[in-house]
Design a protein around this motif. Sequence first.
Motif, PDB file in Angstrom:
ATOM      1  N   GLN A 383       0.823  -1.195   0.000  1.00 40.98           N
ATOM      2  CA  GLN A 383       0.000   0.000   0.000  1.00 40.98           C
ATOM      3  C   GLN A 383       0.866   1.258   0.000  1.00 40.98           C
ATOM      4  O   GLN A 383       1.828   1.357   0.765  1.00 40.98           O
ATOM      5  CB  GLN A 383      -0.894  -0.003   1.251  1.00 40.98           C
ATOM      6  CG  GLN A 383      -1.726   1.244   1.448  1.00 40.98           C
ATOM      7  CD  GLN A 383      -2.753   1.430   0.349  1.00 40.98           C
ATOM      8  OE1 GLN A 383      -3.454   0.492  -0.015  1.00 40.98           O
ATOM      9  NE2 GLN A 383      -2.844   2.634  -0.190  1.00 40.98           N
ATOM     10  N   ASN A 384       0.506   2.214  -0.841  1.00 40.95           N
ATOM     11  CA  ASN A 384       1.201   3.502  -0.846  1.00 40.95           C
ATOM     12  C   ASN A 384       0.867   4.244   0.440  1.00 40.95           C
ATOM     13  O   ASN A 384      -0.290   4.453   0.769  1.00 40.95           O
ATOM     14  CB  ASN A 384       0.749   4.329  -2.056  1.00 40.95           C
ATOM     15  CG  ASN A 384       1.333   5.734  -2.040  1.00 40.95           C
ATOM     16  OD1 ASN A 384       2.346   5.987  -1.363  1.00 40.95           O
ATOM     17  ND2 ASN A 384       0.718   6.645  -2.769  1.00 40.95           N
ATOM     18  N   GLN A 385       1.925   4.593   1.165  1.00 41.02           N
ATOM     19  CA  GLN A 385       1.720   5.221   2.460  1.00 41.02           C
ATOM     20  C   GLN A 385       1.542   6.717   2.403  1.00 41.02           C
ATOM     21  O   GLN A 385       1.165   7.342   3.373  1.00 41.02           O
ATOM     22  CB  GLN A 385       2.948   4.923   3.353  1.00 41.02           C
ATOM     23  CG  GLN A 385       2.929   3.547   3.951  1.00 41.02           C
ATOM     24  CD  GLN A 385       1.629   3.320   4.698  1.00 41.02           C
ATOM     25  OE1 GLN A 385       1.199   4.161   5.473  1.00 41.02           O
ATOM     26  NE2 GLN A 385       1.003   2.201   4.452  1.00 41.02           N
ATOM     27  N   LEU A 386       1.888   7.320   1.265  1.00 44.78           N
ATOM     28  CA  LEU A 386       1.938   8.777   1.213  1.00 44.78           C
ATOM     29  C   LEU A 386       0.730   9.401   0.516  1.00 44.78           C
ATOM     30  O   LEU A 386       0.755  10.574   0.173  1.00 44.78           O
ATOM     31  CB  LEU A 386       3.235   9.214   0.502  1.00 44.78           C
ATOM     32  CG  LEU A 386       4.515   8.630   1.117  1.00 44.78           C
ATOM     33  CD1 LEU A 386       5.738   9.026   0.317  1.00 44.78           C
ATOM     34  CD2 LEU A 386       4.653   9.105   2.553  1.00 44.78           C
ATOM     35  N   GLY A 387      -0.310   8.626   0.323  1.00 42.49           N
ATOM     36  CA  GLY A 387      -1.478   9.159  -0.379  1.00 42.49           C
ATOM     37  C   GLY A 387      -2.404   9.894   0.561  1.00 42.49           C
ATOM     38  O   GLY A 387      -2.267   9.846   1.777  1.00 42.49           O
ATOM     39  N   GLN A 388      -3.379  10.573  -0.010  1.00 43.09           N
ATOM     40  CA  GLN A 388      -4.303  11.343   0.819  1.00 43.09           C
ATOM     41  C   GLN A 388      -5.554  11.661   0.019  1.00 43.09           C
ATOM     42  O   GLN A 388      -5.509  11.811  -1.195  1.00 43.09           O
ATOM     43  CB  GLN A 388      -3.600  12.626   1.235  1.00 43.09           C
ATOM     44  CG  GLN A 388      -4.507  13.669   1.758  1.00 43.09           C
ATOM     45  CD  GLN A 388      -3.756  14.876   2.235  1.00 43.09           C
ATOM     46  OE1 GLN A 388      -2.558  15.014   2.014  1.00 43.09           O
ATOM     47  NE2 GLN A 388      -4.466  15.755   2.872  1.00 43.09           N
ATOM     48  N   GLY A 389      -6.678  11.788   0.719  1.00 42.87           N
ATOM     49  CA  GLY A 389      -7.905  12.179   0.048  1.00 42.87           C
ATOM     50  C   GLY A 389      -8.158  13.651   0.257  1.00 42.87           C
ATOM     51  O   GLY A 389      -7.583  14.285   1.134  1.00 42.87           O
ATOM     52  N   ILE A 390      -9.030  14.217  -0.551  1.00 41.46           N
ATOM     53  CA  ILE A 390      -9.459  15.610  -0.355  1.00 41.46           C
ATOM     54  C   ILE A 390     -10.971  15.625  -0.434  1.00 41.46           C
ATOM     55  O   ILE A 390     -11.596  14.623  -0.779  1.00 41.46           O
ATOM     56  CB  ILE A 390      -8.891  16.541  -1.443  1.00 41.46           C
ATOM     57  CG1 ILE A 390      -9.348  16.077  -2.829  1.00 41.46           C
ATOM     58  CG2 ILE A 390      -7.388  16.616  -1.373  1.00 41.46           C
ATOM     59  CD1 ILE A 390      -8.984  17.040  -3.936  1.00 41.46           C
ATOM     60  N   LEU A 391     -11.553  16.738  -0.080  1.00 42.13           N
ATOM     61  CA  LEU A 391     -12.993  16.889  -0.249  1.00 42.13           C
ATOM     62  C   LEU A 391     -13.240  18.033  -1.223  1.00 42.13           C
ATOM     63  O   LEU A 391     -12.611  19.072  -1.130  1.00 42.13           O
ATOM     64  CB  LEU A 391     -13.668  17.201   1.087  1.00 42.13           C
ATOM     65  CG  LEU A 391     -13.639  16.108   2.138  1.00 42.13           C
ATOM     66  CD1 LEU A 391     -14.365  16.579   3.397  1.00 42.13           C
ATOM     67  CD2 LEU A 391     -14.305  14.848   1.619  1.00 42.13           C
ATOM     68  N   VAL A 392     -14.157  17.793  -2.163  1.00 41.04           N
ATOM     69  CA  VAL A 392     -14.516  18.848  -3.102  1.00 41.04           C
ATOM     70  C   VAL A 392     -15.999  19.135  -2.981  1.00 41.04           C
ATOM     71  O   VAL A 392     -16.789  18.252  -2.657  1.00 41.04           O
ATOM     72  CB  VAL A 392     -14.215  18.437  -4.565  1.00 41.04           C
ATOM     73  CG1 VAL A 392     -12.737  18.244  -4.761  1.00 41.04           C
ATOM     74  CG2 VAL A 392     -14.966  17.186  -4.940  1.00 41.04           C
ATOM     75  N   GLN A 393     -16.345  20.385  -3.225  1.00 43.20           N
ATOM     76  CA  GLN A 393     -17.750  20.757  -3.231  1.00 43.20           C
ATOM     77  C   GLN A 393     -18.074  21.288  -4.623  1.00 43.20           C
ATOM     78  O   GLN A 393     -17.252  21.958  -5.243  1.00 43.20           O
ATOM     79  CB  GLN A 393     -18.042  21.827  -2.181  1.00 43.20           C
ATOM     80  CG  GLN A 393     -19.524  22.106  -2.006  1.00 43.20           C
ATOM     81  CD  GLN A 393     -19.815  22.932  -0.755  1.00 43.20           C
ATOM     82  OE1 GLN A 393     -18.995  23.733  -0.329  1.00 43.20           O
ATOM     83  NE2 GLN A 393     -20.978  22.731  -0.164  1.00 43.20           N
ATOM     84  N   ILE A 394     -19.252  20.951  -5.116  1.00 40.23           N
ATOM     85  CA  ILE A 394     -19.620  21.415  -6.449  1.00 40.23           C
ATOM     86  C   ILE A 394     -20.170  22.836  -6.330  1.00 40.23           C
ATOM     87  O   ILE A 394     -21.196  23.055  -5.681  1.00 40.23           O
ATOM     88  CB  ILE A 394     -20.677  20.492  -7.078  1.00 40.23           C
ATOM     89  CG1 ILE A 394     -20.119  19.077  -7.164  1.00 40.23           C
ATOM     90  CG2 ILE A 394     -21.063  20.993  -8.468  1.00 40.23           C
ATOM     91  CD1 ILE A 394     -21.103  18.055  -7.656  1.00 40.23           C
ATOM     92  N   ILE A 395     -19.440  23.773  -6.917  1.00 37.52           N
ATOM     93  CA  ILE A 395     -19.856  25.182  -6.844  1.00 37.52           C
ATOM     94  C   ILE A 395     -19.949  25.700  -8.270  1.00 37.52           C
ATOM     95  O   ILE A 395     -18.969  25.649  -9.017  1.00 37.52           O
ATOM     96  CB  ILE A 395     -18.823  26.011  -6.068  1.00 37.52           C
ATOM     97  CG1 ILE A 395     -18.489  25.322  -4.757  1.00 37.52           C
ATOM     98  CG2 ILE A 395     -19.330  27.433  -5.877  1.00 37.52           C
ATOM     99  CD1 ILE A 395     -18.783  26.079  -3.529  1.00 37.52           C
ATOM    100  N   ASP A 396     -21.144  26.212  -8.625  1.00 37.35           N
ATOM    101  CA  ASP A 396     -21.338  26.728  -9.987  1.00 37.35           C
ATOM    102  C   ASP A 396     -20.958  25.691 -11.039  1.00 37.35           C
ATOM    103  O   ASP A 396     -20.305  26.018 -12.020  1.00 37.35           O
ATOM    104  CB  ASP A 396     -20.501  27.992 -10.228  1.00 37.35           C
ATOM    105  CG  ASP A 396     -21.137  29.188  -9.549  1.00 37.35           C
ATOM    106  OD1 ASP A 396     -20.394  30.107  -9.188  1.00 37.35           O
ATOM    107  OD2 ASP A 396     -22.369  29.163  -9.371  1.00 37.35           O
TER     108      ASP A 396
END
Lengths: 422, 288, 340
Positions: A383-396
Amino acid sequence: MLSIMQRLAKAGMLLAIVLGSTVASAQQEIKIGVIYPLTGPAASTGQELKNALDLAVDIINNGSKATPGLPFSEGGGLPGLKGAKIKLVYADHQSNPQVGASEAERLISDEHVVALIGCYNSNVTQTASQVAERMKIPFLNAESSSASLTARNFKWFFRTTPHDGLFVKNFFEFYKELKEKKNIDVKRVAIFNENTQWGSETSALENKLAGEAGIAVGASVAYPANSTQLTSEVQTLKAANPQVVMESSYLGDALLAMKTYRELGLSPDMILANDAGFSDTEFIRTLGKDANYIISREVWSLDLANHNPLIKQVNDLYFSRYKANFTGNSARTFTGVMVMADAINRAQSTDADAIRRALVATNIPGDKLIMPWKGVKFDETGQNQLGQGILVQIIDGKYATVWPFELAAHDIVWPMPKWDQR
Amino acid sequence: MTSDILVQSLVSGLLLGLIYALVAVGLTIIFGVMDIVNFSHGEFLMFGMYSAFWCFALLHLDPMLSLPLTTVLLFMLGVLVYKIVIRKVINAPILSQIFATFGLMILFRGLAQFFWKPDFRLIEHSSVAGTLNLLGIQFGKPQAIAAVGAIVVTALVYLFLTRTRTGIALEATASDKEAAQLMGIDSEKMFALAWGMGAACAGIAGGLIATFFPIFPEVGANFILIAFVVVNLGGFGSVAGAFWAGIIVGVVEVMGGLLVGPQYKMAIVLALFLAVLMWRPQGLLGKA
Amino acid sequence: MTTPRQRTEQAFLKLLVAVLVLIVLIELPREVQSASRQNLMILILLAAQLGVAWNIVGGYAGQISLGHVAFFGVGAYTSTVLLTHFGINPWLGALAGGCLAALLSLVVGWSCFKLKGHYFAMATIAVASIVQIIFTNWSFVGAAVGLTIPMDETGWAHMVFDDKTPYYQLALGLLVATLAVNFAIEKSHIGYYLRAIKDEPDAAQSLGVNLMRYKQLALATSSFLTALGGTLYAQKELYIDPNSVLSTSLSIKMALVAILGGAGTLFGPVVGATVLTLIDETTRGVFGGTGRGTDLIVYALLIIGIAVYYPSGLLGFVQERRERLRARRARALIDQEAAA
């Protein structure tokens, strides 16, 4: 009764098929097997991923002046193998685990691929990578998020994307930061998931972490995928009166669900989705205005280019070719094949074990990637240890990063305006 | 579980069930007239949806206005399918017929993907978009219109079969092909008509639900099992049976999902279906 | 007219050829280097075995079950759950699975055999779907996530192998055993009654044949064998979930395979399985990579073509041709004698 002729014919038939010999392939090119859903329920995603793969390989083989920061953009194939070019051999798994396994077999024994990349659907990745493990061929997975995939003690399986365990953890870190930094207290959620491997695993994780964080789960609703309607499900969610609905759905159901929310007047303060259907290019395109304000876990977003110019360069190139932007899925697939190319290059060989060792030694820094990760480095489980998720919001009508707050391109909109007040 | 949630679900189930009824009516006509299990019926629904979509996207025709065109197109498709494939397996064993229509199912899905790609489409902002609020019950306008459409079409079909000469001839062929032939009814024409009507009904259903349901090549798969259940429950060949059975199935699905759990909603429908079959093997209104 | 001596000679010759063919088949995997070709052969054998098992109740007794995947899934899940949760050996687990499937079949039969034709087929689909939904939501059997069989212990004792050849041999053995059961039924009075039930059920009943008992027997046997196939599948793939071992499309494939080759004939399903699997894998291998659905179109056209032009299946077609040839020759002989 079966006659002699018929029996001989049967045996002859089998012999003829099976004794067709295979020709050894030349060494000018490096064949990588690629198994994705090119037809079937996930086909539109599969096509997107194919585009990403084709682009990456084109850059490696033929170079690209538009993306100087990207490894291999000088073109001319892999320098470590004297300029050998990469050739992708595509296989369609039709979202069926057994087909995925068969295709893996075929690619390895008939096409003599040196490595496999695939499969998007977690349950297909499961069986296909099992074949690779048995046949001792490296298998790189770039998009499947089921945590159990790296819990199998495999030696030949490598995953660049973070998995659901991490993503769900991200959700609850987000809730904590919402309280600390934005003074928004999330106390009551509802969980809504598709009844498949991915959806069930996500839901189990969400329930568990909610319990640990002291957040009440008003309703946890599982529905069968590809339903014709979601009315009673949405009714149950509405009755629980949650502040946040945490949803895990693929595209078709995501679309149906959003329409049903609107129809039945379910307007929570936030819809927090676990990627998949919600981050598909079709989602915004088909829902139009109704998609606004929905938040999804993502792995990638175009506005990350503000922090990493490489992202803009590569996305512009992708857009010029396919008239669409990268999505979290296609960006990860692109990254996956790049990581594989990097490993084969360092291995300076097409020997399976050499490639495997090179993968183990992978250490790519974050600025060489088009992902918001600190880099790519695999642990003992692959498993890649250096990954990360983000959160996006749909705007316009566009995805905007809203978390982590340090990478945010836009302030989070809370609460979500009601459907009829837009 | 408050009473207005129950009432709301009942209404949703009713609206859904009427759609099921329309899809099943088409299927039951084909069964009734020629005893053929049409596995590709869901694909007629799918083509109906695509027809509505392309008229909307390319010709800017509202789905309500393109409905007649969809009906005609699907009718022709049904007749074509009959003439090219089905006619050749009429006298073949049941298994071959299953095989043939199953092949058609895959063929249609493959063609849809080939021509229109696997992407999901939605018709937004049609003339019937929006929600309605009646007596505190909320439902989508497209669903309501679709349900009304289903009632109208089913009624028309029923009247056609019972009041017009061609319709009665069709029913006669369904009950006893040889006797009907002796009376001068051309079975060939009746079979083609059955397929045309069956496909048209599914196509209209598709055109109606295209106003609120996502459109993609595999969408038929979501409806076909339910359609079979409805036809069986109502009794093969009975249009009235398909109508009532459709409503029952829709309501049971939604209420069952609400009261027991959405992951079990299909199991509840199927269990009910088996129970009815055991009590009345020919279905509710089928011929004994 | 053949003399008794000629018939004994013919039987002996047939036996000899059968043994030769069997030897060839057993040795086949050693000749074939490619693992995917070996895999293909195993897939054919598995599909054939399921078709032959289905044939007992679908072809011989004429009860068209389209829910047979329930038995397959019960077999696969029983042996796997016993292995992963209780450490019970898969060989025993296979037997347990077979017995459970047979029990299930009694329930199915009791509730469904009163139904006729299409109604029966639909009822079987309903039963199988219910089973799938139950397993999808039952956490003890892994629910939607499924179950994985560990790969660390291999060998005949564990029914897990690194190499393909033992799987091939196992599949071949199971197929031969299933064929043997079919053959035994065909030649016995059970087979006679089953054919009566299929062709003239009312006449059979009026002659005192207990329809229910024989249909039940056929279904129980068929389900037991199908369940064994399920266990073999699980041990080969090492991963099962409701989608892969309980889906309706598998039920259809089992019937399709028998129909394609010729339902009601002994080797029909074997022929059908070979052709269908080859078509499936070839169209996907050749056309699948484009993602335009071309392979589906080709596959579908082939299926429709065979349904339309070979309604009694490929084997059935060949047999009918030989019957017609024989009839023609017999007539010619008679004409000759008459002319003489």
